[in-house]
Write a protein that holds these residues in place. Sequence first.
Motif, PDB file in Angstrom:
ATOM      1  N   ASN A 119       0.842  -1.185   0.000  1.00 19.21           N
ATOM      2  CA  ASN A 119       0.000   0.000   0.000  1.00 19.21           C
ATOM      3  C   ASN A 119       0.881   1.240   0.000  1.00 19.21           C
ATOM      4  O   ASN A 119       1.673   1.433   0.940  1.00 19.21           O
ATOM      5  CB  ASN A 119      -0.869   0.040   1.266  1.00 19.21           C
ATOM      6  N   LEU A 120       0.766   2.098  -1.008  1.00 21.47           N
ATOM      7  CA  LEU A 120       1.464   3.374  -1.032  1.00 21.47           C
ATOM      8  C   LEU A 120       0.724   4.289  -0.060  1.00 21.47           C
ATOM      9  O   LEU A 120      -0.483   4.475  -0.190  1.00 21.47           O
ATOM     10  CB  LEU A 120       1.445   3.940  -2.452  1.00 21.47           C
ATOM     11  N   VAL A 121       1.439   4.810   0.945  1.00 27.88           N
ATOM     12  CA  VAL A 121       0.794   5.625   1.982  1.00 27.88           C
ATOM     13  C   VAL A 121       1.394   7.027   1.988  1.00 27.88           C
ATOM     14  O   VAL A 121       2.474   7.266   1.447  1.00 27.88           O
ATOM     15  CB  VAL A 121       0.914   4.970   3.376  1.00 27.88           C
ATOM     16  N   ASP A 122       0.701   7.944   2.650  1.00 28.07           N
ATOM     17  CA  ASP A 122       1.180   9.319   2.736  1.00 28.07           C
ATOM     18  C   ASP A 122       2.396   9.401   3.665  1.00 28.07           C
ATOM     19  O   ASP A 122       2.683   8.470   4.417  1.00 28.07           O
ATOM     20  CB  ASP A 122       0.058  10.252   3.210  1.00 28.07           C
ATOM     21  N   GLU A 123       3.090  10.529   3.606  1.00 28.13           N
ATOM     22  CA  GLU A 123       4.342  10.673   4.344  1.00 28.13           C
ATOM     23  C   GLU A 123       4.166  10.557   5.859  1.00 28.13           C
ATOM     24  O   GLU A 123       4.954   9.898   6.528  1.00 28.13           O
ATOM     25  CB  GLU A 123       5.028  11.997   3.995  1.00 28.13           C
ATOM     26  N   ALA A 124       3.141  11.167   6.432  1.00 25.75           N
ATOM     27  CA  ALA A 124       2.939  11.096   7.884  1.00 25.75           C
ATOM     28  C   ALA A 124       2.716   9.654   8.335  1.00 25.75           C
ATOM     29  O   ALA A 124       3.310   9.195   9.322  1.00 25.75           O
ATOM     30  CB  ALA A 124       1.762  11.980   8.306  1.00 25.75           C
ATOM     31  N   THR A 125       1.883   8.923   7.614  1.00 18.28           N
ATOM     32  CA  THR A 125       1.620   7.516   7.939  1.00 18.28           C
ATOM     33  C   THR A 125       2.896   6.698   7.777  1.00 18.28           C
ATOM     34  O   THR A 125       3.228   5.863   8.633  1.00 18.28           O
ATOM     35  CB  THR A 125       0.513   6.957   7.023  1.00 18.28           C
ATOM     36  N   GLY A 126       3.617   6.940   6.685  1.00 17.96           N
ATOM     37  CA  GLY A 126       4.848   6.204   6.420  1.00 17.96           C
ATOM     38  C   GLY A 126       5.924   6.440   7.465  1.00 17.96           C
ATOM     39  O   GLY A 126       6.557   5.504   7.943  1.00 17.96           O
ATOM     40  N   ARG A 127       6.138   7.691   7.826  1.00 18.02           N
ATOM     41  CA  ARG A 127       7.154   7.999   8.850  1.00 18.02           C
ATOM     42  C   ARG A 127       6.816   7.332  10.176  1.00 18.02           C
ATOM     43  O   ARG A 127       7.692   6.806  10.852  1.00 18.02           O
ATOM     44  CB  ARG A 127       7.288   9.510   9.045  1.00 18.02           C
ATOM     45  N   ALA A 128       5.540   7.354  10.540  1.00 16.04           N
ATOM     46  CA  ALA A 128       5.121   6.717  11.795  1.00 16.04           C
ATOM     47  C   ALA A 128       5.340   5.205  11.727  1.00 16.04           C
ATOM     48  O   ALA A 128       5.801   4.594  12.699  1.00 16.04           O
ATOM     49  CB  ALA A 128       3.649   7.031  12.078  1.00 16.04           C
ATOM     50  N   GLY A 129       5.042   4.599  10.597  1.00 17.10           N
ATOM     51  CA  GLY A 129       5.246   3.156  10.437  1.00 17.10           C
ATOM     52  C   GLY A 129       6.710   2.780  10.479  1.00 17.10           C
ATOM     53  O   GLY A 129       7.103   1.815  11.145  1.00 17.10           O
TER      54      GLY A 129
END
Length: 148
Positions: free
Chosen positions: A127-137
């Motif tokens: 799943n390609l996610v937004d930057e905020a979600t990605g950084r948190a993950g």
Amino acid sequence: MLKKIAVIGAVLTATLLTGCASVPMASPEQDAKAKTFAVATDKANIYLYRNEAMGGAVKMDVVLDGKAIGQTTAKTYIVMEVAPGKHVITSKAENEVMQEVIAQAGKNYFIWKEVKMGVMYARNKLNLVDEATGRAGVAECSLIEGAR
């Protein structure tokens, strides 16, 4: 007897889905550096992270543009520095899935590897996610050695 076999099967499945596999890990310093999310002005970074414990005993191959680059396990991530342009990330588990990224120079991209229950072992979805979600993950995970 059938009930006993079903219980043993359920325990084995739970072990496979939540157990722990091992891959070579980067140093804490390399992990910290990657988590600054710095990107070269003429390159892009693609972070692929797997922040779930489910399927932890299953190593899942990661391929970038047809070239094997490593394996993920539970709570790990890979960062790939790429040239601008089209890139295809493939993840192999019980199934094989692909995610295309059209990378722009100076940008970070984040792909969440979602783990699902399979028939024989874990399946996955990218799943390609937004930057905020990605950084948190990514923050929940540890860097795999040599993936950059």
